[in-house]
Design an enzyme around this catalytic site. Structure first.
Site, PDB file in Angstrom:
ATOM      1  N   SER A 127      41.368  38.742  35.434  1.00 11.69           N
ATOM      2  CA  SER A 127      40.067  38.679  35.449  1.00 11.69           C
ATOM      3  C   SER A 127      39.503  39.056  34.064  1.00 11.69           C
ATOM      4  O   SER A 127      39.785  38.279  33.133  1.00 11.69           O
ATOM      5  CB  SER A 127      39.633  39.948  36.516  1.00 11.69           C
ATOM      6  OG  SER A 127      38.230  39.664  37.092  1.00 11.69           O
ATOM      7  N   ASP A 133      39.758  33.509  46.044  1.00  8.96           N
ATOM      8  CA  ASP A 133      39.365  34.160  44.934  1.00  8.96           C
ATOM      9  C   ASP A 133      37.864  34.132  44.371  1.00  8.96           C
ATOM     10  O   ASP A 133      37.060  33.123  44.473  1.00  8.96           O
ATOM     11  CB  ASP A 133      39.969  33.713  43.429  1.00  8.96           C
ATOM     12  CG  ASP A 133      40.094  34.531  42.286  1.00  8.96           C
ATOM     13  OD1 ASP A 133      39.375  35.494  42.227  1.00  8.96           O
ATOM     14  OD2 ASP A 133      40.944  34.360  41.498  1.00  8.96           O
ATOM     15  N   HIS A 177      41.120  37.552  44.904  1.00  4.89           N
ATOM     16  CA  HIS A 177      41.262  37.781  43.402  1.00  4.89           C
ATOM     17  C   HIS A 177      42.483  38.662  43.195  1.00  4.89           C
ATOM     18  O   HIS A 177      43.150  38.478  41.781  1.00  4.89           O
ATOM     19  CB  HIS A 177      40.049  38.682  43.144  1.00  4.89           C
ATOM     20  CG  HIS A 177      39.483  38.584  41.614  1.00  4.89           C
ATOM     21  ND1 HIS A 177      39.672  37.597  40.912  1.00  4.89           N
ATOM     22  CD2 HIS A 177      39.429  39.669  40.755  1.00  4.89           C
ATOM     23  CE1 HIS A 177      39.329  38.094  39.582  1.00  4.89           C
ATOM     24  NE2 HIS A 177      39.022  39.341  39.636  1.00  4.89           N
TER      25      HIS A 177
HETATM   26  N1  PHE Z   1      34.470  41.946  37.207  1.00  6.18           N
HETATM   27  C1  PHE Z   1      35.670  41.134  36.871  1.00  6.18           C
HETATM   28  C2  PHE Z   1      37.075  41.907  37.041  1.00  6.18           C
HETATM   29  O1  PHE Z   1      37.372  42.315  37.922  1.00  6.18           O
HETATM   30  C3  PHE Z   1      35.299  40.107  35.750  1.00  6.18           C
HETATM   31  C4  PHE Z   1      34.308  39.201  35.979  1.00  6.18           C
HETATM   32  C5  PHE Z   1      33.302  38.963  35.588  1.00  6.18           C
HETATM   33  C6  PHE Z   1      34.617  38.395  37.102  1.00  6.18           C
HETATM   34  C7  PHE Z   1      32.473  38.073  35.251  1.00  6.18           C
HETATM   35  C8  PHE Z   1      33.698  37.160  37.242  1.00  6.18           C
HETATM   36  C9  PHE Z   1      32.581  37.044  36.495  1.00  6.18           C
HETATM   37  O2  PHE Z   1      37.632  42.182  35.715  1.00  6.18           O
END
Ligand code: PHE
Length: 308
Positions: free
Chosen positions: A122, A262, A289
């Site tokens: 991520s 995801d 995810h």
């Molecule tokens: N917040 C997500 C993470 O768990 C990262 C992310 C940012 C995903 C922007 C999608 C859009 O790291």
């Protein structure tokens, strides 16, 4: 080493030298903005596996299932600045993408990690991409990009599609509550949970590492300033991040993973796969995810095979 408390030994000067002697060790590294905590487990001849968690601010906890890979190589976890056991300065200005890259450089240097396999999930995958395209990733032998994106706008568009597909108009309700400034209500939080149960971690009951990750995020200034109030409301400094055009500069063997459901949608992963020559993409069925928590054994096996 005998009789000496490892934790004490590994903090402060000489940490890198001591770490290279000990199979298991932990300590702190001074990085721009504060001190970050790291732990190294295992030994073996394989290039060390360095793990970058997401959030930003999620902490290393949810990546612990990858510890099983420490039978073939050292595995290194660290909590990025702003979460877990690391310092967490409150000021917004500390939390930039550039600083996170500098932090990664400082961690590698302090731990003597000259050649590595680099894993990012991520935000950790965003950081890995940013690191590779801005520094060239010296000594990075293999790259794993998990729940990955090369463009926040692309990921946000995907999340909007997932919101629209929630049952009973939940997505529209989320937007209405957001617009009315009712993000702190119980109803809103329940709807966030509905999204997370489908697209963040589908395992029921959720494993302890997932609970800890949620606790980390809830209090992390890194999450607040870099990401935003929740996974699908991206208001922080990463909101305009865009590296799709730079992906082709990544030349190391790359493995991309995602889950069927995801929150970072399949198109984001396909873009990366198309742009990084020779890369492979695997979709884990019934996962979302945090695939490493949903199918820990299967996930670790796939990563093991790739980095071997
Ligand atoms: N917040 C997500 C993470 O768990 C990262 C992310 C940012 C995903 C922007 C999608 C859009 O790291």
């Amino acid at each position: 080493m005998r009789g000496v408390d490892r934790r004490t030994m590994m903090t402060g000067v000489g940490a890198a030298a001591a770490a290279s002697l000990a199979a298991g060790a932990e300590g702190f590294v001074q990085v721009p903005g504060g001190r970050v905590w790291w732990r190294r487990t295992g030994s073996g001849r394989g290039a060390p596996l360095l793990l970058l968690h997401g959030g930003p601010g999620a902490g290393h906890d949810y990546l612990l299932p990858l510890k099983v890979l420490a039978d073939e190589r050292p595995v290194i976890f660290y909590d990025q600045l702003g979460c877990g056991r690391s310092d967490a300065p409150q000021e917004a200005g500390v939390y930039t993408i550039e600083r996170a890259v500098q932090e990664l450089i400082a961690v590698r240097k302090a731990l003597g990690l000259e050649r590595i396999c680099l894993f990012g999930n991520s935000w950790g995958a965003m950081l890995a991409i940013e690191y590779m395209v801005t520094t060239g990733g010296p000594g990075v032998q293999k790259l794993v990009l998990s729940g990955a994106l090369a463009s926040t706008p692309q990921a946000v568009a995907g999340m909007n599609r997932l919101l629209d597909a929630l049952p009973d108009g939940a997505g529209a309700r989320i937007r209405a509550l957001d617009a009315a400034g009712k993000g702190a209500t119980a109803e809103y939080q329940e709807l966030v949970q509905l999204f997370y149960d489908r697209h963040l971690c589908r395992r029921k009951p959720p494993p302890a590492e997932y609970i800890r990750t949620g606790e980390n995020l809830a209090k992390s200034p890194a999450y607040k300033w870099m990401n935003g109030p929740n996974e699908f409301t991206i208001t922080g400094v990463i909101k305009d991040w865009e590296r799709r055009r730079d992906l082709r500069r990544i030349k190391v063997p790359t493995f991309i993973t995602t889950g069927q459901y995801d929150e970072v949608t399949l198109d984001c992963h396909q873009t990366i796969q198309e742009e990084i020559r020779g890369s492979d993409l695997t979709i884990f069925g019934d996962c979302s995810h945090l695939t490493m928590l949903e199918k820990p054994a299967e996930y670790a096996r796939a990563v093991r095979e790739f980095i071997r």
